[in-house]
Structure formats: structure tokens, C-alpha cells
Write an enzyme that holds these catalytic residues in place. Structure first.
Site, short mmCIF file in Angstrom:
data_model
loop_
_atom_site.label_atom_id
_atom_site.label_comp_id
_atom_site.label_asym_id
_atom_site.label_seq_id
_atom_site.Cartn_x
_atom_site.Cartn_y
_atom_site.Cartn_z
N SER A 144 0.86 -1.18 0.00
CA SER A 144 0.00 0.00 0.00
C SER A 144 0.89 1.23 0.00
CB SER A 144 -0.89 0.02 1.25
OG SER A 144 -1.52 1.27 1.42
N TYR A 154 -1.19 -0.32 10.18
CA TYR A 154 -1.42 -0.92 8.86
C TYR A 154 -0.25 -0.60 7.93
CZ TYR A 154 -3.56 -1.59 4.25
OH TYR A 154 -3.83 -1.98 2.96
#
Length: 251
Positions: A144, A154
Site C-alpha cells: 500500500s 497498517y
């Protein structure tokens, strides 16, 4: 079709980007194994793909469990004969935005690591013997933009995925196994819309993308097809940012 005769495993393919990845690989001729802990959803996706003429198999698996991972790979080989492509897409996403690192419960952090990082290692280790038998393979990890420009839980796990991509690429190149990574930007999935309802998503994109729209699952799926195909045979250890130029903006 660019992937005719290939066999691909896609984890986290019950919904969202993973589901689109599975469909796109099938559209390009691959036999696809959809792997997810959400058994009913992933079976429904596979059934819908078969109804459209695709070769698709669903396997329910908890990727934190060695036995489930081994079962997923074994079912792939039993059904389709071999493994050519692994897409490590499964990840824990929901809820990360509500915790700072200073306040993050360590059991919550461990859950992120187990699913986003260790499961990627576990699945990769499981397919390596099959790919070595074939003398080739393509492994595509899902990171990501958060792995490059973010400091939340995350993002940190996605940064680890980028590191794993480079490490495995170095180790597996001699076996003609390419290992690369896709790093999406803000994508208009249901999970993202749940976190950024109404106009919040548009405001986010305006701040973080040079290309002023959210990405679609298809944007990332085209990158996947390239990395899974023979067109990328000389590409390994790379992080392909499908993020509308987000990493070019100042932090």
C-alpha cells in the site's frame, strides 16, 4: 490471452481488490484458486466465475494456520496440476485508523502482523517447492502507499511486505521465480468508503493523489496482469505504485 495455461492462487479474494484480481487473472486465461477465510463468499465468487466459463476453485483457509495454507496449496495442485502465480493479497485493514502507535494494544498489533506479514511469508514458503519444480513462478505481494508514507500500524505492516518482496526476490531469482509488489493508493472499495463516508473520500483523494480521483480495483488489476505475465520476466524485487502519484507529494 496472456495467462493461458497458468494456475494462480489469490488470497483474500472474497471481496474488494482480491475478488477483482481473481476475475482479471481468469479473464486472461488463468485457472484461479480463490482463498479466503470467508468460505461462503469465496465459493460464491468462484461459482460465478465458473458460470462465465472460467476455471475457478474456492478454498476456505485461515492463513494464520500452517495446516490451512498447506491444504490450499495441495488443493490447487490436485485440481489444476501445478502453481505458477501467487497473489498475496489477504490483509487486515478495518480499524487501523482508530489507533495511534502510542496507544495501539499489542494484541491488536500482533493480529496485524499475523495476517498482513506472517501469512505472506507462510503462503510464499508453501508455493516455493511447487514453483521450483516448474523452474519458474510469479509471486505478487500486495502492499500500500501507506507502507511508504504512513506511520500507522497498517502502514508499518505494509512496509514489511515491501521488505519481504525484496528479500524473497533476492533468494528466488536463481530459480526464475519473480517476486514483485503492488502498492495501491486510495481505492474506492467498500472498506475505504466505510472509513471515509460521503464527501470525505473525495477530500482525502484531493489531498493525497496527484491524479485527482480514487483508484479503482481495475487500475491495480492491470498492474497485476503485467507482473503475472511473461512481459515482466526481467522484473523482480520491484514496488509498483498504483497510487495516482501519491508518493510524489510532500509528507
Amino acid at each position: 490471452m496472456r495467462l493461458e495455461g497458468k494456475v494462480a492462487i489469490v488470497t483474500g479474494s472474497a471481496q474488494g481488490i482480491g475478488e477483482v484480481y481473481a476475475r482479471k487473472l481468469a479473464d486472461e486465461g488463468a485457472s484461479v484458486v480463490l482463498v479466503d477465510i470467508k468460505g461462503e463468499e469465496v465459493e460464491a465468487n468462484a461459482a460465478a466465475m465458473r458460470a462465465q466459463g472460467a476455471r475457478a476453485l474456492a478454498v476456505r483457509a485461515d492463513l494464520t494456520q500452517d495446516a490451512d495454507v498447506a491444504h490450499a496449496v495441495a488443493r490447487t495442485v490436485e485440481t489444476f496440476g501445478h502453481v505458477d502465480i501467487l497473489v498475496n493479497n489477504a490483509a487486515l485493514y478495518a480499524g487501523y485508523i482508530h489507533h495511534t502507535m502510542a496507544e495501539l494494544p499489542l494484541d491488536y498489533w500482533q493480529r496485524f502482523v499475523d495476517i498482513n506479514v506472517t501469512a505472506t511469508i507462510r503462503m510464499t514458503q508453501a508455493v516455493i517447492p511447487e514453483m521450483r519444480k516448474r523452474g519458474r513462478g510469479k509471486i505478487i505481494n500486495q502492499s500500500s502507499t501507506s507502507g511508504t508514507i504512513s506511520g500507522n500500524a497498517y502502514g508499518l505492516t505494509k512496509l514489511a511486505v515491501q521488505g519481504l518482496t525484496v528479500a524473497f526476490a533476492r533468494e528466488l531469482a536463481e530459480h526464475r521465480i519473480n517476486v514483485n509488489c503492488i502498492a495501491p493508493g486510495v481505492t474506492a472499495t467498500q472498506a475505504t468508503r466505510d472509513h471515509y463516508p460521503g464527501e470525505a473520500l473525495d477530500e482525502l483523494v484531493a489531498n493525497v493523489h496527484l491524479i485527482k480521483r480514487p483508484a479503482t480495483e481495475e487500475d491495480h488489476a492491470w498492474a497485476l496482469v503485467y507482473l503475472a505475465s511473461a512481459e515482466s520476466d526481467m522484473v523482480t524485487g520491484q514496488i509498483l505504485h498504483t497510487d495516482g502519484g501519491a508518493i510524489l507529494l510532500p509528507i
